[in-house]
Each structure stands twice: as C-alpha cells, then as structure tokens.
Design a protein around this motif. Structure first.
Motif, PDB file in Angstrom:
ATOM      1  N   ALA A   1       6.802  22.118  30.099  1.00 36.28           N
ATOM      2  CA  ALA A   1       5.700  22.660  29.296  1.00 36.28           C
ATOM      3  C   ALA A   1       6.259  23.628  28.269  1.00 36.28           C
ATOM      4  N   PRO A   2       5.538  23.871  27.188  1.00 35.58           N
ATOM      5  CA  PRO A   2       5.985  24.863  26.207  1.00 35.58           C
ATOM      6  C   PRO A   2       6.248  26.209  26.865  1.00 35.58           C
ATOM      7  N   CYS A   3       7.276  26.874  26.398  1.00 41.43           N
ATOM      8  CA  CYS A   3       7.676  28.145  27.028  1.00 41.43           C
ATOM      9  C   CYS A   3       8.242  29.078  25.961  1.00 41.43           C
ATOM     10  N   ILE A   4       7.736  30.303  25.930  1.00 44.66           N
ATOM     11  CA  ILE A   4       8.259  31.325  25.024  1.00 44.66           C
ATOM     12  C   ILE A   4       9.291  32.139  25.780  1.00 44.66           C
ATOM     13  N   GLN A   5      10.498  32.183  25.243  1.00 46.01           N
ATOM     14  CA  GLN A   5      11.583  32.901  25.892  1.00 46.01           C
ATOM     15  C   GLN A   5      11.731  34.324  25.373  1.00 46.01           C
ATOM     16  N   SER A   6      11.348  34.532  24.127  1.00 44.29           N
ATOM     17  CA  SER A   6      11.451  35.872  23.537  1.00 44.29           C
ATOM     18  C   SER A   6      10.453  35.996  22.396  1.00 44.29           C
ATOM     19  N   MET A   7       9.794  37.136  22.328  1.00 45.36           N
ATOM     20  CA  MET A   7       8.858  37.397  21.236  1.00 45.36           C
ATOM     21  C   MET A   7       8.801  38.894  20.991  1.00 45.36           C
ATOM     22  N   GLU A   8       8.896  39.296  19.739  1.00 40.49           N
ATOM     23  CA  GLU A   8       8.826  40.703  19.372  1.00 40.49           C
ATOM     24  C   GLU A   8       7.925  40.859  18.166  1.00 40.49           C
ATOM     25  N   LEU A   9       7.480  42.090  17.951  1.00 36.88           N
ATOM     26  CA  LEU A   9       6.737  42.428  16.745  1.00 36.88           C
ATOM     27  C   LEU A   9       7.629  43.276  15.836  1.00 36.88           C
TER      28      LEU A   9
ATOM     29  N   THR B   1      -0.284  31.688  23.535  1.00 33.74           N
ATOM     30  CA  THR B   1      -0.196  30.554  24.455  1.00 33.74           C
ATOM     31  C   THR B   1       0.553  29.445  23.737  1.00 33.74           C
ATOM     32  N   PRO B   2       1.776  29.118  24.188  1.00 38.00           N
ATOM     33  CA  PRO B   2       2.550  28.074  23.502  1.00 38.00           C
ATOM     34  C   PRO B   2       1.951  26.695  23.763  1.00 38.00           C
TER      35      PRO B   2
ATOM     36  N   ASN C   1       2.200  22.302  22.655  1.00 40.27           N
ATOM     37  CA  ASN C   1       2.778  21.175  21.933  1.00 40.27           C
ATOM     38  C   ASN C   1       1.767  20.028  21.927  1.00 40.27           C
ATOM     39  N   ASP C   2       2.189  18.831  21.629  1.00 42.85           N
ATOM     40  CA  ASP C   2       1.245  17.713  21.509  1.00 42.85           C
ATOM     41  C   ASP C   2       0.550  17.367  22.825  1.00 42.85           C
ATOM     42  N   LYS C   3       1.182  17.706  23.964  1.00 41.48           N
ATOM     43  CA  LYS C   3       0.656  17.266  25.254  1.00 41.48           C
ATOM     44  C   LYS C   3       0.235  18.403  26.178  1.00 41.48           C
ATOM     45  N   LEU C   4       0.932  19.519  26.133  1.00 43.91           N
ATOM     46  CA  LEU C   4       0.733  20.559  27.139  1.00 43.91           C
ATOM     47  C   LEU C   4       0.597  21.929  26.498  1.00 43.91           C
ATOM     48  N   ASP C   5       0.074  22.873  27.298  1.00 44.88           N
ATOM     49  CA  ASP C   5       0.202  24.282  26.942  1.00 44.88           C
ATOM     50  C   ASP C   5       0.985  24.981  28.040  1.00 44.88           C
ATOM     51  N   GLY C   6       1.572  26.109  27.710  1.00 46.71           N
ATOM     52  CA  GLY C   6       2.409  26.836  28.653  1.00 46.71           C
ATOM     53  C   GLY C   6       1.822  28.185  28.995  1.00 46.71           C
ATOM     54  N   PRO C   7       2.559  29.004  29.736  1.00 49.21           N
ATOM     55  CA  PRO C   7       2.054  30.316  30.148  1.00 49.21           C
ATOM     56  C   PRO C   7       1.921  31.269  28.971  1.00 49.21           C
ATOM     57  N   GLU C   8       0.858  32.036  28.994  1.00 50.76           N
ATOM     58  CA  GLU C   8       0.602  33.011  27.928  1.00 50.76           C
ATOM     59  C   GLU C   8       1.607  34.159  28.005  1.00 50.76           C
ATOM     60  N   ILE C   9       2.062  34.590  26.844  1.00 47.15           N
ATOM     61  CA  ILE C   9       2.968  35.725  26.721  1.00 47.15           C
ATOM     62  C   ILE C   9       2.297  36.780  25.868  1.00 47.15           C
TER      63      ILE C   9
ATOM     64  N   SER D   1      11.582  29.844  21.634  1.00 46.75           N
ATOM     65  CA  SER D   1      10.792  29.036  22.550  1.00 46.75           C
ATOM     66  C   SER D   1      11.429  27.669  22.723  1.00 46.75           C
ATOM     67  N   ILE D   2      10.947  26.944  23.711  1.00 49.59           N
ATOM     68  CA  ILE D   2      11.352  25.562  23.910  1.00 49.59           C
ATOM     69  C   ILE D   2      10.105  24.711  24.115  1.00 49.59           C
ATOM     70  N   TYR D   3      10.201  23.461  23.696  1.00 47.62           N
ATOM     71  CA  TYR D   3       9.101  22.488  23.837  1.00 47.62           C
ATOM     72  C   TYR D   3       7.819  22.985  23.169  1.00 47.62           C
ATOM     73  N   THR D   4       7.938  23.828  22.120  1.00 43.32           N
ATOM     74  CA  THR D   4       6.778  24.492  21.537  1.00 43.32           C
ATOM     75  C   THR D   4       6.596  24.114  20.079  1.00 43.32           C
ATOM     76  N   ASP D   5       5.362  23.864  19.690  1.00 47.58           N
ATOM     77  CA  ASP D   5       5.002  23.681  18.293  1.00 47.58           C
ATOM     78  C   ASP D   5       4.240  24.930  17.857  1.00 47.58           C
ATOM     79  N   ILE D   6       4.887  25.765  17.057  1.00 47.81           N
ATOM     80  CA  ILE D   6       4.279  27.052  16.698  1.00 47.81           C
ATOM     81  C   ILE D   6       3.000  26.861  15.900  1.00 47.81           C
ATOM     82  N   THR D   7       2.904  25.754  15.173  1.00 51.52           N
ATOM     83  CA  THR D   7       1.697  25.526  14.366  1.00 51.52           C
ATOM     84  C   THR D   7       0.495  25.171  15.235  1.00 51.52           C
ATOM     85  N   LYS D   8       0.731  24.692  16.455  1.00 51.66           N
ATOM     86  CA  LYS D   8      -0.356  24.359  17.376  1.00 51.66           C
ATOM     87  C   LYS D   8      -0.622  25.473  18.390  1.00 51.66           C
ATOM     88  N   SER D   9       0.299  26.404  18.518  1.00 55.51           N
ATOM     89  CA  SER D   9       0.172  27.466  19.520  1.00 55.51           C
ATOM     90  C   SER D   9      -0.954  28.429  19.163  1.00 55.51           C
TER      91      SER D   9
END
Length: 605
Positions: free
Chosen positions: A166-174, A240-241, A243-251, A191-199
């Motif tokens: 599933a999509p997964c965010i490994q690091s995110m900062e502001l 919430t990351p 992609n075309d098929k799944l969503d992943g855990p919210e960060i 992130s991995i397996y993530t489409d940022i435009t769909k997140s």
C-alpha cells in the motif's frame, strides 16, 4: 525527521510577541511529542515486499483498552521463514508490551492474576487467513507474499485486512519558514507506491487561548497559502497516501515555527497577470531562471561584498525558496529550465511542491558541485523521451563537431582553462501529448562567469549548440515521421554585444572576433565557428535579466528554432524602479540576482 522543537525566528518576524502569546506558543510546542506521527486504522495491517527480496515488512496497530495499550508494531521478517515463525514473533512482541502492562496493573490490584508465556499462535488467537481459509503454519511466507490477494489476520480479538504494498509515506516535513501569502507545502515528501496527485492532504492551524490548544481545519490540498489570519499560529498537515488501487496509513506533521508576516506584494505577482491560464493545443509556455544557489548566497562574502544591500534573512534559502516556489507556480509554465539549483532544494522543495501540480523533472549537478541544472515539465502536456547531462570538459571526444575545432586550438593555456571548468549542458527530449508528432529537444546550460573569459564562453556555447544539434539529428533518425525542434535556455553570462549571442543568432564567429582575445595569455588564433541551426531569442534582449549594484545587464536567454516555432507572447519584465527599490536584487521581494524570463510559443505547422 525533524529535530527538537524550537521557537525559530531567523527571518526577523514582523509580529510582536507579547507575554500572553509567548505562553500560548509554549503550550502549543508542548503538545508536540513527535514531529511525524502515523495514524493507523484499527482494522488495517500492511505488508511491504518486493518480489525476490529476502525480507518483508509487516506493520499494524494493536489496541487493548482494558490495559491501556495503543501501539504501532513494525517488524522485518525473512520471506523464507514459515508462517508459524512469523506469527510467533508477532506474539512475542505483543506479549512483551501486554505483560508489562499487566504487571503494572497487578501492583495496583494485587488480586489481579494473569498467565505469562502464553502461546497465542497454538491457541489460535493469532491466525493468518487467506479468504475464509486459515493459512497452514508450516507454509513458507513466500507462499502468501507471491499471491497476496484477500489476506487477513486475527490478532488477540482484533481482525485486520492486510494491504499489500500500500502507499506509504516514509518522511514528510513542513518548511522551517512560514510566511503569510506564500505557499506552505510538504518540503520533504519521501514515499513509496504513492501518487502525490491522488493523495489526500488536510491543513490545520492552532487556535490557542490561556486554557486550551485546539486545531482548526483550514484547507485541503498539498499546497496551502497562509493568510494574515494565520500569523502567530502553527500549522499541521495530514496526508493519506493514495495510488490507483489502495490508500495507506495517514501521516501528520506539525510545523517547527509560527506563521510570520510576509514581505507583502512581490513584483513577480504583476507578471502572473499575464500567465493566469495554462496553454493548450499547439501553444506552450517556457521559463528560464537562475534561482541563485545557496552556496553563492549563504556566506560572509555574499552578505558583505556581493549583496550587502540585501538583509541576511532575505538571503537565507528557507526564505528565498518560498518566493521561488510561489513565483514558479504563478507562471503556469509547461516547461521550466532552472540554473543554480541546489540538490536539496530540488529534492526537498521543488519536486514535492510542483509534482502535486503535475510537474515531473530532471536534475543534474555540475560534476561534484552541490548545485546544477534542472528541467521541469508538465506531464499532462509532455512526456519525456530522453535526458542527458554532459560536463563539457569531460566529453570533448564525444562531440565530433566540437573536437574538430578543439584540435585546431594551439594555446594550451586556453585549453586548460576550458577543461578546468565543470560547465554542463542538460539536454531533455520531450514529446508533446497534444501534438504527438512534435518533439522538443531542449538544452539548459549555465556558462562560465569570469569577465575575461569570453573566449571560453564562445567554446562552451559552441559545444552546447553542436551537442544539441547532434541530439536532434539522432532523435530524427529514430522518429523520421516526426517534427523535431530545438531550444537552448540558460544563463549565458554574455550580453547581447558579446560573441555568444552573435554565434547563436548569426551562426558564425570569424577568426578575428574580439572575444578570442579576451585574455592575453589565452588568445585563440586561426579559429572560426559556424552553425546550421537557425535560432533567435524568444524574449529579445531585455535591458536587465541580472541586476546587482556592481553589474546589471542581459545575460539570460531562451533561444528557439525559428523554422519550427514562433513566439506569441513575451512575459513582461519588471521595471527598473522595481528592481532598484531595495537597492538591487536579491531583495525581500526578489529571491535571486537574476530575473526569470518567459515566453509563449507555438508550433508553426
């Protein structure tokens, strides 16, 4: 991940912080335990595995209200081990936490009894399921990893659906600097397996009083522009990351600093009035911009000698990059050619902010430097065919047209000066999605800067142009039925009266040209240059594209193929009064010592 929480004000905030607001700020900061927080749903578990890998990751959230347990568990296991070993390890990890809680409860309630060393796997309190069938314990984990459809797991009374890769965010900062009127965005987004435009992104700000800190939802989308009402607040971003098929855990991540007052209106915002709309069909917009690398701005020399008129906080990259991102977004460009791009700024700021607006990009440093060249393009309008960055001095033999000239040069001092440079040209080949038979071969370069190096810049420009032509010819051979156009953008460190501009626009430099003698120790004799390309400057020759106290002139150009393309609009340049309002640029409203240039073009046929 972010470090310790501090009240940072390196940019001379224009807000007055009273004792009362300081209390509120302290309370706001105290509510933060971690900058990055995962919000796992109770009914979801996650496996991450790449086929052929020796290991896989398993993550889930376990909650036991009676024992006050709410814990995320992460484990890395061997793919070859049996299901029993895998489940037993989960059991062991959970039991450690549970037993500790039970012991604490027993101290408070001596009559409370519990059993240790329980085998929950054998007791079938932890079960792995595929569909409605239990997976046999002696099965290797690879059997489920290679066919991960319809997996579920039961753990001590909790049922989980297992999401595979599933999509997964490994690091995110502001951003560390937040300014009213300027975009805030996830400045690091790994992130991995993530489409940022769909997140899915949701923004919050703090509302504080003397008693309680609360978070107010304020916007959706990956980019949020704080308003004056947000000054003095912290920001939080949840993602919430998807992609075309799944969503992943919210960060979620909270800012390290408060929103501060911005510099107000910037002159580039007036230019945005001419670029409000995206172009379509046979039309496209292109921008070229030297954005001033941090290594040339963040030093005592730059602050005291090069740009003494610019406040130090406005030279800080954390401040300047907010202006750069806002400026670039407002141009609504289809292609963006950038010079002096810091690697970290490209990876942590430009790509995270612009990719959510459907930009893709290519970046390369100049040799071992930390800064380099980038070409960004709207992937809804162009698809990339190829890209290559060439350090000119390292690949002389791979450019036969240039080598023919090089072999005639007898001044070894001139040759050494050329080969000592890491000047590069990044060539990106794009196919139009709206017009699939149209291919653009775009060069982006930044020529050597020294005042006595006109002869070196002539050679560098000739190298870039001949390599560009060679690339276009090769592309044409592969795509004989398509139309191939060329463009060359960049900071040429050459004015309109210099040889580089003459070479590009007139296609010829004679043996007696003055630029061959720009350095008495490196005079180049008996050398002429000629080209077959028909190019012109899309923006003409503006009075200024570089404007400092010591020097101001036109150094930047977008050269285009006049046989295939035509200019339909030039983005107006800032007025001299705007450039000199704060002495020169960079300034509090101009993030670079250069001005972006841009034009709208269309294919002629």
């Amino acid at each position: 991940m972010m470090t310790n929480v501090l009240i940072r004000n390196p940019f001379k905030s224009r807000i007055n912080i009273t004792l009362t607001s300081l209390k509120n700020i302290y309370k706001t900061l105290c509510i933060r335990e971690n900058s990055l927080k995962s919000n796992f749903k109770m009914n979801e578990a996650f496996i991450r595995y790449d086929k052929g890998s020796e290991t896989f990751d398993f993550t889930f959230r376990y909650v036991n209200p009676e024992l006050h347990v709410d814990r995320q568990f992460n484990t890395v296991r061997k793919a070859s081990e049996s299901v029993k070993i895998f489940l037993t390890r989960l059991d062991t990890n959970i039991e450690k936490k549970i037993v500790n809680k039970k012991k604490k409860k027993q101290k408070k309630e001596p009559e409370y009894k519990f059993e240790e060393n329980v085998d929950n796997v054998s007791a079938e309190k932890i079960i792995l399921m595929k569909g409605d069938k239990k997976v046999e314990l002696n099965e290797p984990c690879t059997s489920i990893l290679d066919d991960p459809v319809d997996l579920k797991i039961h753990i001590l009374g909790n049922d989980y659906i297992i999401k595979f890769n599933a999509p997964c965010i490994q690091s995110m900062e502001l951003p560390q600097c937040l300014l009213a009127g300027f975009p805030a965005y996830p400045r690091v987004f790994e992130s991995i397996y993530t489409d940022i435009t769909k997140s899915k992104f949701t923004w919050y700000k703090t509302n504080s009083n003397d008693k309680k800190i609360t978070w107010e939802e304020i916007a959706h989308g990956s980019i949020y522009t704080p308003t004056t009402n947000d000054i003095g607040s912290m920001l939080k971003l949840k993602c919430t990351p998807v992609n075309d098929k799944l969503d992943g855990p919210e960060i979620e991540v909270q800012s390290d600093s408060l929103v501060q007052a911005g510099p107000g209106h910037c002159p580039f915002e007036d230019r945005h009035n001419f670029t409000k709309d995206k172009l379509t069909g046979k039309n496209f917009r292109i921008i070229s911009y030297n954005i001033l690398a941090n290594i040339y701005a963040d030093s005592d020399y730059s602050r005291q000698v090069l740009f003494p008129y610019c406040p130090p906080y406005a030279l800080n990259i954390d401040y300047r990059k907010l202006l750069i991102v806002k400026e670039l977004i407002g141009y609504n460009s289809d292609i963006i050619c950038l010079q002096e791009v810091d690697k970290k700024v490209y990876e942590n700021d430009l790509i995270p902010s612009l990719s959510s607006l459907n930009y893709s990009g290519v970046f390369s440093t100049k040799g071992e430097m930390s800064e380099g060249l980038s070409v960004l393009y709207d992937n809804r309008r162009f698809e990339i065919i190829d890209s290559k960055c060439t350090v000119m001095s390292e690949e002389i033999d791979n450019n036969q047209t240039f080598k023919n000239i090089w072999d005639k040069i007898t001044n070894d001092n001139a040759k050494k000066r050329f080969t000592d440079r890491n000047t590069s040209v990044l060539i990106v080949t794009l196919r139009s999605i709206d017009n699939p038979s149209e291919i653009l071969v775009i060069g982006n370069t930044h020529l050597y800067f020294h005042p006595d190096a006109d002869h070196i810049r002539l050679l560098q420009a000739f190298y870039a142009l001949t390599l560009l032509q060679q690339t276009a010819e090769n592309i044409k051979k592969i795509n004989p039925n398509d139309s191939v156009s060329v463009m060359l953008c960049g900071d040429f460190n050459s004015t309109p009266v210099d040889g580089v501009y003459e070479l590009v626009t007139k296609k010829n430099i004679p043996v007696d040209h003055k630029d061959w003698q720009s350095n008495k120790e490196q005079i180049i004799e008996n050398t002429s240059l000629s080209l077959n390309l028909k190019l012109a400057s899309a923006c003409g020759t503006p009075e200024y594209t570089n404007f400092t106290v010591e020097f101001a002139d036109c150094l930047d150009y977008i050269f285009y193929d006049t046989d295939k393309l035509q200019v339909t609009q030039i983005i107006p340049m800032p007025k001299k009064e705007e450039l000199s309002l704060h002495g020169a640029i960079p300034s509090v409203v101009f993030p670079s010592d250069h001005v972006a240039i841009g034009a709208n073009l269309k294919w002629s046929c």
